[in-house]
Design a protein around this motif. Structure first.
Motif, short mmCIF file in Angstrom:
data_model
loop_
_atom_site.label_atom_id
_atom_site.label_comp_id
_atom_site.label_asym_id
_atom_site.label_seq_id
_atom_site.Cartn_x
_atom_site.Cartn_y
_atom_site.Cartn_z
N LEU A 1 -7.74 4.47 7.49
CA LEU A 1 -7.48 4.67 8.92
C LEU A 1 -8.40 5.74 9.50
O LEU A 1 -8.85 5.63 10.64
N ARG A 2 -8.70 6.77 8.71
CA ARG A 2 -9.59 7.86 9.15
C ARG A 2 -11.06 7.49 9.03
O ARG A 2 -11.92 8.26 9.47
N VAL B 1 0.97 11.20 -1.07
CA VAL B 1 -0.28 10.93 -1.77
C VAL B 1 -0.40 9.45 -2.12
O VAL B 1 -1.50 8.90 -2.15
N ALA B 2 0.72 8.78 -2.33
CA ALA B 2 0.68 7.34 -2.63
C ALA B 2 0.09 6.54 -1.47
O ALA B 2 -0.37 5.41 -1.66
N ASP B 3 0.09 7.12 -0.28
CA ASP B 3 -0.47 6.46 0.91
C ASP B 3 -1.91 6.86 1.18
O ASP B 3 -2.47 6.53 2.22
N ALA B 4 -2.53 7.57 0.24
CA ALA B 4 -3.88 8.11 0.46
C ALA B 4 -4.88 7.03 0.85
O ALA B 4 -5.69 7.24 1.76
N ALA B 5 -4.86 5.89 0.20
CA ALA B 5 -5.85 4.85 0.51
C ALA B 5 -5.70 4.36 1.95
O ALA B 5 -6.69 4.21 2.66
N TYR C 1 -10.33 12.73 -1.24
CA TYR C 1 -9.35 12.75 -0.15
C TYR C 1 -7.93 12.83 -0.72
O TYR C 1 -7.12 13.64 -0.27
N ALA C 2 -7.64 12.03 -1.72
CA ALA C 2 -6.32 12.05 -2.35
C ALA C 2 -6.06 13.41 -3.00
O ALA C 2 -4.94 13.94 -2.93
#
Length: 140
Positions: free
Chosen positions: A17-18, A8-12, A28-29
């Motif tokens: 990317l999407r 989740v820390a990589d959500a941004a 999204y997160a």
């Protein structure tokens, strides 16, 4: 290049990317947080920047008399930034996911590919399967 499981820390980075709009980042997160047991993101990083990602969906088939454990995987949302394509990043993401699938003892891994990416998946160990059928709802 480093390939690792994301969270989740990589959500941004994953949302960007999407192509997810910034105003939808929170949703999204939240979706990622709610699906941590079933949707496993993997990222490829170069110099600390996410340049590619792929997801492994974990699912289960109904148990049978032969096997009560019928878990399988499905590859989803494989993306590599255009300027980083054709450098082995997609292959490294597939290798990480398929290693994880083996470790988990999954029966098989499927992928629903665009026509453009079929050769990529064939090079990475996938094959056409005559028993896979698809139903889609009609427009009427």
């Amino acid at each position: 290049m480093i390939v690792r499981r994301a969270g989740v820390a990589d959500a941004a980075a994953l949302a960007e990317l999407r192509g997810i709009d910034g105003d939808k980042l929170g949703a999204y997160a939240a979706w990622m947080a709610a699906h941590t047991e079933t949707h496993l993101p993997f990222v490829a990083e170069i110099e600390g920047h996410v340049v590619g990602a792929a997801w492994l969906l974990l699912a289960e088939r109904v148990p049978s008399n032969e096997s009560l454990d019928r878990r399988y995987g499905d590859i989803q949302s494989v993306e590599v930034r255009e300027e980083y394509r054709n450098r082995g990043i997609g292959g490294a993401l597939m290798a990480a996911i398929l290693t994880d699938a083996r470790t988990r003892g999954l029966l098989h891994v499927t992928v629903h590919s665009s026509r453009r990416a079929v050769d990529f998946y064939l090079r990475n160990g996938f094959s056409h399967h005559r028993q896979l059928l698809l139903w889609e709802p009609s427009d009427s």
